[in-house]
Design a protein around this motif. Sequence first.
Motif, PDB file in Angstrom:
ATOM      1  N   TYR A 178       0.857  -1.178   0.000  1.00  0.00           N
ATOM      2  CA  TYR A 178       0.000   0.000   0.000  1.00  0.00           C
ATOM      3  C   TYR A 178       0.899   1.237   0.000  1.00  0.00           C
ATOM      4  CZ  TYR A 178       1.100   0.034   5.000  1.00  0.00           C
ATOM      5  OH  TYR A 178       1.755   0.047   6.197  1.00  0.00           O
ATOM      6  N   PRO A 179       0.380   2.407  -0.305  1.00  0.00           N
ATOM      7  CA  PRO A 179       1.213   3.615  -0.432  1.00  0.00           C
ATOM      8  C   PRO A 179       1.572   4.221   0.928  1.00  0.00           C
ATOM      9  CG  PRO A 179      -1.053   4.146  -0.937  1.00  0.00           C
ATOM     10  CD  PRO A 179      -1.018   2.650  -0.759  1.00  0.00           C
ATOM     11  N   GLU A 180       2.480   3.599   1.637  1.00  0.00           N
ATOM     12  CA  GLU A 180       2.896   4.049   2.967  1.00  0.00           C
ATOM     13  C   GLU A 180       3.728   5.334   2.876  1.00  0.00           C
ATOM     14  OE1 GLU A 180       3.435   4.880   6.511  1.00  0.00           O
ATOM     15  OE2 GLU A 180       2.453   2.917   6.330  1.00  0.00           O
ATOM     16  N   THR A 181       3.366   6.327   3.677  1.00  0.00           N
ATOM     17  CA  THR A 181       4.107   7.591   3.698  1.00  0.00           C
ATOM     18  C   THR A 181       5.094   7.683   4.859  1.00  0.00           C
ATOM     19  OG1 THR A 181       2.359   8.658   5.009  1.00  0.00           O
ATOM     20  CG2 THR A 181       2.203   8.816   2.603  1.00  0.00           C
ATOM     21  N   ALA A 220       3.726   8.575  -2.865  1.00  0.00           N
ATOM     22  CA  ALA A 220       3.712   7.159  -2.471  1.00  0.00           C
ATOM     23  C   ALA A 220       2.809   6.347  -3.402  1.00  0.00           C
ATOM     24  CB  ALA A 220       3.254   7.023  -1.029  1.00  0.00           C
ATOM     25  N   GLU A 221       1.692   6.923  -3.809  1.00  0.00           N
ATOM     26  CA  GLU A 221       0.794   6.235  -4.746  1.00  0.00           C
ATOM     27  C   GLU A 221       1.467   6.044  -6.099  1.00  0.00           C
ATOM     28  OE1 GLU A 221      -2.672   8.669  -4.681  1.00  0.00           O
ATOM     29  OE2 GLU A 221      -3.477   7.764  -2.839  1.00  0.00           O
ATOM     30  N   LYS A 222       2.245   7.047  -6.524  1.00  0.00           N
ATOM     31  CA  LYS A 222       2.980   6.927  -7.782  1.00  0.00           C
ATOM     32  C   LYS A 222       4.039   5.835  -7.684  1.00  0.00           C
ATOM     33  CE  LYS A 222       2.379  11.747  -9.283  1.00  0.00           C
ATOM     34  NZ  LYS A 222       3.085  13.032  -9.558  1.00  0.00           N
ATOM     35  N   TYR A 223       4.729   5.771  -6.540  1.00  0.00           N
ATOM     36  CA  TYR A 223       5.737   4.730  -6.328  1.00  0.00           C
ATOM     37  C   TYR A 223       5.105   3.340  -6.453  1.00  0.00           C
ATOM     38  CZ  TYR A 223       9.092   8.174  -4.474  1.00  0.00           C
ATOM     39  OH  TYR A 223       9.966   9.217  -4.313  1.00  0.00           O
ATOM     40  N   LEU A 224       3.945   3.185  -5.824  1.00  0.00           N
ATOM     41  CA  LEU A 224       3.274   1.891  -5.832  1.00  0.00           C
ATOM     42  C   LEU A 224       2.869   1.497  -7.250  1.00  0.00           C
ATOM     43  CD1 LEU A 224       2.253  -0.278  -3.811  1.00  0.00           C
ATOM     44  CD2 LEU A 224       0.040   0.887  -3.855  1.00  0.00           C
ATOM     45  N   LYS A 225       2.381   2.452  -8.009  1.00  0.00           N
ATOM     46  CA  LYS A 225       1.940   2.191  -9.385  1.00  0.00           C
ATOM     47  C   LYS A 225       3.124   1.918 -10.305  1.00  0.00           C
ATOM     48  CE  LYS A 225      -0.894   4.213 -13.077  1.00  0.00           C
ATOM     49  NZ  LYS A 225      -1.735   5.382 -13.482  1.00  0.00           N
ATOM     50  N   TYR A 226       4.220   2.631 -10.091  1.00  0.00           N
ATOM     51  CA  TYR A 226       5.395   2.511 -10.957  1.00  0.00           C
ATOM     52  C   TYR A 226       6.050   1.141 -10.805  1.00  0.00           C
ATOM     53  CZ  TYR A 226       9.793   3.966 -13.203  1.00  0.00           C
ATOM     54  OH  TYR A 226      10.896   4.070 -14.008  1.00  0.00           O
ATOM     55  N   GLY A 227       6.121   0.645  -9.575  1.00  0.00           N
ATOM     56  CA  GLY A 227       6.628  -0.706  -9.352  1.00  0.00           C
ATOM     57  C   GLY A 227       8.118  -0.845  -9.129  1.00  0.00           C
ATOM     58  N   LYS A 228       8.878   0.216  -9.338  1.00  0.00           N
ATOM     59  CA  LYS A 228      10.328   0.123  -9.184  1.00  0.00           C
ATOM     60  C   LYS A 228      10.807   0.617  -7.806  1.00  0.00           C
ATOM     61  CE  LYS A 228      13.169   1.145 -12.495  1.00  0.00           C
ATOM     62  NZ  LYS A 228      13.784  -0.161 -12.743  1.00  0.00           N
ATOM     63  N   PHE A 229       9.860   0.986  -6.953  1.00  0.00           N
ATOM     64  CA  PHE A 229      10.216   1.475  -5.625  1.00  0.00           C
ATOM     65  C   PHE A 229       9.782   0.462  -4.566  1.00  0.00           C
ATOM     66  CE2 PHE A 229      10.149   5.245  -8.211  1.00  0.00           C
ATOM     67  CZ  PHE A 229      11.161   6.035  -7.690  1.00  0.00           C
ATOM     68  N   TRP A 251       9.936  -0.673  -0.264  1.00  0.00           N
ATOM     69  CA  TRP A 251      10.132  -0.127   1.072  1.00  0.00           C
ATOM     70  C   TRP A 251      11.556  -0.388   1.546  1.00  0.00           C
ATOM     71  CZ3 TRP A 251       5.091  -2.600   3.402  1.00  0.00           C
ATOM     72  CH2 TRP A 251       3.992  -1.796   3.053  1.00  0.00           C
ATOM     73  N   ASN A 252      12.162   0.612   2.119  1.00  0.00           N
ATOM     74  CA  ASN A 252      13.491   0.461   2.714  1.00  0.00           C
ATOM     75  C   ASN A 252      13.332  -0.180   4.083  1.00  0.00           C
ATOM     76  OD1 ASN A 252      16.065   0.654   3.726  1.00  0.00           O
ATOM     77  ND2 ASN A 252      16.158   2.885   3.702  1.00  0.00           N
ATOM     78  N   SER A 253      13.697  -1.430   4.208  1.00  0.00           N
ATOM     79  CA  SER A 253      13.515  -2.164   5.462  1.00  0.00           C
ATOM     80  C   SER A 253      14.496  -1.717   6.538  1.00  0.00           C
ATOM     81  CB  SER A 253      13.689  -3.666   5.219  1.00  0.00           C
ATOM     82  OG  SER A 253      15.061  -3.966   4.934  1.00  0.00           O
ATOM     83  N   GLY A 254      15.593  -1.074   6.123  1.00  0.00           N
ATOM     84  CA  GLY A 254      16.619  -0.692   7.091  1.00  0.00           C
ATOM     85  C   GLY A 254      17.444  -1.867   7.564  1.00  0.00           C
ATOM     86  N   MET A 255      17.309  -3.007   6.904  1.00  0.00           N
ATOM     87  CA  MET A 255      18.089  -4.204   7.263  1.00  0.00           C
ATOM     88  C   MET A 255      19.248  -4.353   6.278  1.00  0.00           C
ATOM     89  SD  MET A 255      15.179  -6.965   8.408  1.00  0.00           S
ATOM     90  CE  MET A 255      13.896  -6.578   7.217  1.00  0.00           C
TER      91      MET A 255
END
Length: 222
Positions: free
Chosen positions: A13-16, A51-60, A62-66
């Motif tokens: 989902y488009p998490e901000t 965030a919605e654009k990121y989700l639609k684009y597919g190349k982004f 979430w940075n897990s920080g791991m």
Amino acid sequence: NDVIVTLGIVPSYPETGYGYIKTGAEIPDIAVDIEMYRVEAFVEKPDRVTAEKYLKYGKFLWNSGMFVFSARRILLELERYQSAIYSGAISISKDDGTISDIESVFSQLPDLSIDCAVMEKTDRIVMFKVTFPWADVGSWAALYNHVADKGNGNRATGDHIYLNCNDTLIWSKYRLVAAIDLQDIVIVDTEDALLVCSRNSTQKVGNIIKILRSHKQWEKFI
């Protein structure tokens, strides 16, 4: 291959409230049964539209920080990009250092996250694209999704009363909290402080800490 590996979570989902990683070229590797990519960029927390654009684009992702790396590789990266942190790390690794010595050195190191210090600069990082369930509970808005649902989108711990409220979080351990006619609000009642804010503003809690520190009031809360 003496690289640093990070895990990019496929967003659901488009998490901000999360940072993102933009995927670069895919790296074929017959020894690893998982999609692996170059990291094109680390991206800061976006607004809702972005965030919605990121989700639609597919190349982004979430940075897990791991991050996974050998001690040798991270020391080499620190030496290359953060000489002060590298020198401090070498200093506190000495066997004859006392706890007091370590604290003295550590307190003088630059206040940088590993992302800013190394990961956004290094050319030795690759990303595994993963799909397992994951959440970075780094804000009260994020925690909302993991607290018991009390109906109408309200969630709560501890003693509470909701009257005509929707999508409001109450987190309380020490007393009864009553909420009336609220929408998208977070109430966090602790032993020494009370927080009330919009669910869309929980990322700004750090600003309150800065104010407390600037007024020399922080010590009473730690």
